[in-house]
Write a protein that holds these residues in place. Structure first.
Motif, PDB file in Angstrom:
ATOM      1  N   PRO A 260      13.404  38.844  49.432  1.00  8.68           N
ATOM      2  CA  PRO A 260      12.117  39.348  48.932  1.00  8.68           C
ATOM      3  C   PRO A 260      12.004  39.382  47.411  1.00  8.68           C
ATOM      4  O   PRO A 260      10.884  39.400  46.884  1.00  8.68           O
ATOM      5  CB  PRO A 260      12.053  40.768  49.521  1.00  8.68           C
ATOM      6  N   VAL A 261      13.136  39.421  46.696  1.00 11.06           N
ATOM      7  CA  VAL A 261      13.090  39.485  45.231  1.00 11.06           C
ATOM      8  C   VAL A 261      13.691  38.231  44.604  1.00 11.06           C
ATOM      9  O   VAL A 261      14.003  38.220  43.414  1.00 11.06           O
ATOM     10  CB  VAL A 261      13.836  40.739  44.706  1.00 11.06           C
ATOM     11  N   ALA A 262      13.847  37.161  45.400  1.00 11.79           N
ATOM     12  CA  ALA A 262      14.488  35.943  44.896  1.00 11.79           C
ATOM     13  C   ALA A 262      13.691  35.315  43.757  1.00 11.79           C
ATOM     14  O   ALA A 262      14.260  34.884  42.750  1.00 11.79           O
ATOM     15  CB  ALA A 262      14.677  34.945  46.037  1.00 11.79           C
ATOM     16  N   LYS A 263      12.365  35.240  43.894  1.00  6.72           N
ATOM     17  CA  LYS A 263      11.542  34.635  42.837  1.00  6.72           C
ATOM     18  C   LYS A 263      11.688  35.403  41.535  1.00  6.72           C
ATOM     19  O   LYS A 263      11.868  34.811  40.464  1.00  6.72           O
ATOM     20  CB  LYS A 263      10.075  34.605  43.272  1.00  6.72           C
ATOM     21  N   GLU A 264      11.589  36.719  41.641  1.00  9.15           N
ATOM     22  CA  GLU A 264      11.706  37.547  40.446  1.00  9.15           C
ATOM     23  C   GLU A 264      13.085  37.395  39.803  1.00  9.15           C
ATOM     24  O   GLU A 264      13.207  37.303  38.574  1.00  9.15           O
ATOM     25  CB  GLU A 264      11.460  39.019  40.796  1.00  9.15           C
ATOM     26  N   ALA A 265      14.127  37.366  40.647  1.00 11.20           N
ATOM     27  CA  ALA A 265      15.487  37.248  40.126  1.00 11.20           C
ATOM     28  C   ALA A 265      15.707  35.920  39.415  1.00 11.20           C
ATOM     29  O   ALA A 265      16.340  35.859  38.350  1.00 11.20           O
ATOM     30  CB  ALA A 265      16.498  37.404  41.265  1.00 11.20           C
TER      31      ALA A 265
ATOM     32  N   LEU B 212      18.797  43.226  40.658  1.00 18.41           N
ATOM     33  CA  LEU B 212      19.789  43.264  39.589  1.00 18.41           C
ATOM     34  C   LEU B 212      21.011  42.412  39.924  1.00 18.41           C
ATOM     35  O   LEU B 212      21.506  41.651  39.085  1.00 18.41           O
ATOM     36  CB  LEU B 212      20.227  44.699  39.329  1.00 18.41           C
ATOM     37  N   GLU B 213      21.498  42.548  41.153  1.00 18.48           N
ATOM     38  CA  GLU B 213      22.697  41.808  41.541  1.00 18.48           C
ATOM     39  C   GLU B 213      22.442  40.309  41.570  1.00 18.48           C
ATOM     40  O   GLU B 213      23.273  39.521  41.098  1.00 18.48           O
ATOM     41  CB  GLU B 213      23.186  42.289  42.910  1.00 18.48           C
ATOM     42  N   LEU B 214      21.302  39.907  42.130  1.00 20.22           N
ATOM     43  CA  LEU B 214      20.998  38.481  42.209  1.00 20.22           C
ATOM     44  C   LEU B 214      20.761  37.898  40.822  1.00 20.22           C
ATOM     45  O   LEU B 214      21.220  36.789  40.507  1.00 20.22           O
ATOM     46  CB  LEU B 214      19.765  38.266  43.094  1.00 20.22           C
ATOM     47  N   GLU B 215      20.063  38.631  39.969  1.00 18.57           N
ATOM     48  CA  GLU B 215      19.792  38.144  38.608  1.00 18.57           C
ATOM     49  C   GLU B 215      21.065  38.061  37.779  1.00 18.57           C
ATOM     50  O   GLU B 215      21.321  37.060  37.104  1.00 18.57           O
ATOM     51  CB  GLU B 215      18.780  39.075  37.931  1.00 18.57           C
ATOM     52  N   SER B 216      21.886  39.104  37.833  1.00 14.05           N
ATOM     53  CA  SER B 216      23.087  39.126  36.999  1.00 14.05           C
ATOM     54  C   SER B 216      24.115  38.096  37.461  1.00 14.05           C
ATOM     55  O   SER B 216      24.908  37.604  36.659  1.00 14.05           O
ATOM     56  CB  SER B 216      23.723  40.526  37.011  1.00 14.05           C
ATOM     57  N   GLY B 217      24.087  37.756  38.754  1.00 16.91           N
ATOM     58  CA  GLY B 217      25.022  36.758  39.260  1.00 16.91           C
ATOM     59  C   GLY B 217      24.595  35.332  39.003  1.00 16.91           C
ATOM     60  O   GLY B 217      25.410  34.410  39.100  1.00 16.91           O
ATOM     61  N   SER B 218      23.307  35.136  38.675  1.00 20.52           N
ATOM     62  CA  SER B 218      22.799  33.766  38.538  1.00 20.52           C
ATOM     63  C   SER B 218      22.330  33.416  37.124  1.00 20.52           C
ATOM     64  O   SER B 218      21.798  32.319  36.905  1.00 20.52           O
ATOM     65  CB  SER B 218      21.624  33.549  39.517  1.00 20.52           C
ATOM     66  N   ASN B 219      22.528  34.326  36.154  1.00 15.67           N
ATOM     67  CA  ASN B 219      22.026  34.029  34.807  1.00 15.67           C
ATOM     68  C   ASN B 219      23.058  33.359  33.901  1.00 15.67           C
ATOM     69  O   ASN B 219      22.743  32.981  32.774  1.00 15.67           O
ATOM     70  CB  ASN B 219      21.483  35.299  34.127  1.00 15.67           C
ATOM     71  N   ASP B 220      24.295  33.214  34.394  1.00 17.82           N
ATOM     72  CA  ASP B 220      25.326  32.599  33.559  1.00 17.82           C
ATOM     73  C   ASP B 220      25.008  31.168  33.125  1.00 17.82           C
ATOM     74  O   ASP B 220      25.287  30.809  31.977  1.00 17.82           O
ATOM     75  CB  ASP B 220      26.677  32.636  34.281  1.00 17.82           C
ATOM     76  N   PRO B 221      24.450  30.319  34.011  1.00 17.29           N
ATOM     77  CA  PRO B 221      24.133  28.958  33.565  1.00 17.29           C
ATOM     78  C   PRO B 221      23.174  28.919  32.380  1.00 17.29           C
ATOM     79  O   PRO B 221      23.331  28.098  31.473  1.00 17.29           O
ATOM     80  CB  PRO B 221      23.493  28.322  34.807  1.00 17.29           C
TER      81      PRO B 221
ATOM     82  N   SER C  98      11.041  41.934  27.753  1.00 18.28           N
ATOM     83  CA  SER C  98      11.171  40.650  28.452  1.00 18.28           C
ATOM     84  C   SER C  98      10.967  40.831  29.952  1.00 18.28           C
ATOM     85  O   SER C  98      10.225  40.083  30.588  1.00 18.28           O
ATOM     86  CB  SER C  98      12.552  40.047  28.183  1.00 18.28           C
ATOM     87  N   VAL C  99      11.629  41.832  30.509  1.00 10.78           N
ATOM     88  CA  VAL C  99      11.521  42.083  31.951  1.00 10.78           C
ATOM     89  C   VAL C  99      10.110  42.508  32.319  1.00 10.78           C
ATOM     90  O   VAL C  99       9.520  41.989  33.278  1.00 10.78           O
ATOM     91  CB  VAL C  99      12.542  43.161  32.383  1.00 10.78           C
ATOM     92  N   TYR C 100       9.559  43.423  31.562  1.00 13.00           N
ATOM     93  CA  TYR C 100       8.229  43.941  31.874  1.00 13.00           C
ATOM     94  C   TYR C 100       7.177  42.836  31.800  1.00 13.00           C
ATOM     95  O   TYR C 100       6.323  42.703  32.686  1.00 13.00           O
ATOM     96  CB  TYR C 100       7.869  45.066  30.912  1.00 13.00           C
ATOM     97  N   GLY C 101       7.257  42.008  30.746  1.00 14.16           N
ATOM     98  CA  GLY C 101       6.290  40.924  30.592  1.00 14.16           C
ATOM     99  C   GLY C 101       6.386  39.881  31.696  1.00 14.16           C
ATOM    100  O   GLY C 101       5.374  39.421  32.226  1.00 14.16           O
ATOM    101  N   LEU C 102       7.608  39.524  32.073  1.00 18.69           N
ATOM    102  CA  LEU C 102       7.794  38.501  33.099  1.00 18.69           C
ATOM    103  C   LEU C 102       7.468  39.013  34.497  1.00 18.69           C
ATOM    104  O   LEU C 102       7.108  38.215  35.384  1.00 18.69           O
ATOM    105  CB  LEU C 102       9.241  37.997  33.061  1.00 18.69           C
TER     106      LEU C 102
ATOM    107  N   MET D  25       4.803  44.348  40.186  1.00 25.45           N
ATOM    108  CA  MET D  25       5.858  45.286  40.567  1.00 25.45           C
ATOM    109  C   MET D  25       5.509  46.682  40.073  1.00 25.45           C
ATOM    110  O   MET D  25       4.693  46.858  39.168  1.00 25.45           O
ATOM    111  CB  MET D  25       7.203  44.859  39.966  1.00 25.45           C
ATOM    112  N   LYS D  26       6.107  47.667  40.701  1.00 22.18           N
ATOM    113  CA  LYS D  26       5.928  49.031  40.209  1.00 22.18           C
ATOM    114  C   LYS D  26       6.369  49.114  38.756  1.00 22.18           C
ATOM    115  O   LYS D  26       7.395  48.559  38.378  1.00 22.18           O
ATOM    116  CB  LYS D  26       6.767  50.002  41.044  1.00 22.18           C
TER     117      LYS D  26
END
Length: 340
Positions: free
Chosen positions: A79-84, A148-157, A307-311, A317-318
């Protein structure tokens, strides 16, 4: 050899004590591991083997990221994949650039040096995020923990590509940015899925229940990481995708795999952050504290939240989940933990 064995055993014992102290005083464990490494410098340690540290740290981070993917339940993360994905790519770029330009205008850095610094600190660290969520038993509102977990695990590239780009520019090299991004992300994604598909079928074929699944998956993660790097892709992204693919499949011995990597990734985190502290120069750290503190405040108050709020605005999102008040305590554990 004897002295090294004594030092390693002492570090592990002290790290376990640090873990208990961290739990008692509500301090991030990884911070204490790093301080433990720094403290060795006060006792005459002069460790400057950067090549060895790079190899050990890369190996440790690879297993941490693999197991992070392995423990990610796709049904919860979907459900949060796009956002992540947007945050891991555009959020990292935005945070890095905002921080870089701030450093350039406020401190005595060249533009490329400032942007390189922003790229280094612009991404969220999966090991730290996971450590805080697990050790504090946090459950965040609006499914923010999965995000948070999905984003932090996939932002290294993204961070890795930006670092490579600015290092190359500082060295006077010519870089084709679109090709660099395509290779890093495209090849990493492709081999993560392809090798995950191949190795899950190998697991089904072997059908062993003698603990060999742990050996196979450790070897498979290593192969995925290094093979992807050799092909010009990002090994961390590939091994993360590989972990997600394998972790969301059922196979014989999966529980034993969880037990092993739970302990092994703890050891990897200890080694990773201890080495980071050991390589540090306490005098330089003290001298840079004022600059680092100002940069930290800017990132915490402006760069990352904005950055997070704008994107996240287009996703409606709440406000609290995309802003500065997204954390709440919940008495429980991560619901994707396979051991509960």
């Amino acid at each position: 050899m004897t002295i090294y064995i004594l030092i390693i055993s002492l570090v592990l014992i002290l790290a376990l004590v640090a873990m208990r102290l961290a739990n008692d005083f509500k301090i991030p464990q990884l911070l204490l591991f790093m301080l433990l490494g720094v403290s060795f410098n006060f006792f005459g340690a002069d460790f400057t083997n950067y090549a060895f540290s790079n190899q050990v740290s890369s190996l440790a981070l690879m297993f941490i990221i693999f197991y992070g993917g392995f423990g990610t339940k796709w049904k919860m993360s979907k459900p949060v994949a796009k956002e992540a994905i947007i945050l891991s790519f555009l959020g990292t770029i935005s945070t890095a650039l905002l921080t870089g330009f701030f450093v350039y205008f406020v401190f005595d850095f060249s533009l490329l040096e400032a942007l390189l610094l922003g790229s280094i600190v612009g991404s969220t660290d999966y090991a730290s995020v996971s450590d805080v969520l697990v050790s504090r038993h946090l459950k965040l509102k609006y499914n923010t923990d999965s995000l948070l977990e999905l984003e932090s695990g996939s932002n290294d590239p993204t961070a890795y590509t930006m670092v490579v780009l600015f290092v190359s520019l500082l060295q006077g090299q010519r870089v084709n940015v679109p090709i660099l991004i395509l290779l890093q992300v495209g090849v990493g994604l492709a081999f993560g899925f392809i090798l995950g598909w191949l190795f899950i079928r190998l697991l089904d074929y072997l059908k062993s229940n003698e603990g060999l699944e742990v050996i196979l998956l450790a070897a498979a993660a290593l192969f995925t990481y290094e093979f992807t790097n050799q092909m010009g892709g990002n090994g961390y992204l590939a091994v993360y995708i590989f972990g997600i693919y394998i972790g969301n499949k059922e196979f014989i011995g999966k529980r034993e795999v969880v037990f092993f990597f739970d302990s092994f990734t703890n050891l990897a985190q200890i080694g990773l952050f201890f080495l980071l502290g050991l390589l540090s120069d306490p005098g330089s750290i003290i001298a840079m504290i004022p600059i680092a503190f100002v940069i930290m405040l800017f990132m915490t108050i402006i760069a990352r939240p904005d950055s997070v709020y704008g994107l996240m605005l287009p996703f409606k999102m709440k406000k609290k989940s995309a802003g500065r008040d997204s954390f709440c305590r919940f008495k429980g554990c991560r619901c994707h933990c396979l051991c509960h």
